[in-house]
Write an enzyme that holds these catalytic residues in place. Structure first.
Site, PDB file in Angstrom:
ATOM      1  N   CYS A 176     -62.787 176.335 -39.149  1.00  0.00           N
ATOM      2  CA  CYS A 176     -63.601 175.562 -38.205  1.00  0.00           C
ATOM      3  C   CYS A 176     -65.088 175.896 -38.363  1.00  0.00           C
ATOM      4  O   CYS A 176     -65.510 177.017 -38.085  1.00  0.00           O
ATOM      5  CB  CYS A 176     -63.132 175.872 -36.792  1.00  0.00           C
ATOM      6  SG  CYS A 176     -64.130 175.133 -35.493  1.00  0.00           S
ATOM      7  N   CYS A 197     -66.880 176.964 -35.119  1.00  0.00           N
ATOM      8  CA  CYS A 197     -66.419 178.311 -34.745  1.00  0.00           C
ATOM      9  C   CYS A 197     -67.195 179.380 -35.514  1.00  0.00           C
ATOM     10  O   CYS A 197     -67.549 180.420 -34.960  1.00  0.00           O
ATOM     11  CB  CYS A 197     -64.929 178.474 -35.037  1.00  0.00           C
ATOM     12  SG  CYS A 197     -63.854 177.377 -34.081  1.00  0.00           S
TER      13      CYS A 197
END
Length: 65
Positions: A29, A32
């Site tokens: 991600c 993230c």
């Protein structure tokens, strides 16, 4: 340093008496990865007041659900 929070240790951390902040993340991600350094910074800054940790959603299925 942020604590690694898993399905098996979350209950122990919650019972510790401090507030717990969990960053749910995944290695694939992009956003993230951008937030990761901020989580580490906050963890260092507030280590005596709050448990700040990260939970890898790919490795832990119970907690994120």
């Amino acid at each position: 340093m942020a604590v690694e929070i898993t399905d098996s240790n979350v209950k122990e951390l919650l019972a510790g008496g401090k507030p717990v902040v969990i960053d749910f993340w995944a290695p694939w991600c992009g956003p993230c990865k951008m937030v990761g350094p901020i989580i580490e910074e906050l963890s260092d800054e507030y280590q005596d007041q709050v448990v700040i940790g990260k939970c890898n959603v790919d490795d832990n299925s119970e907690l994120p659900a």
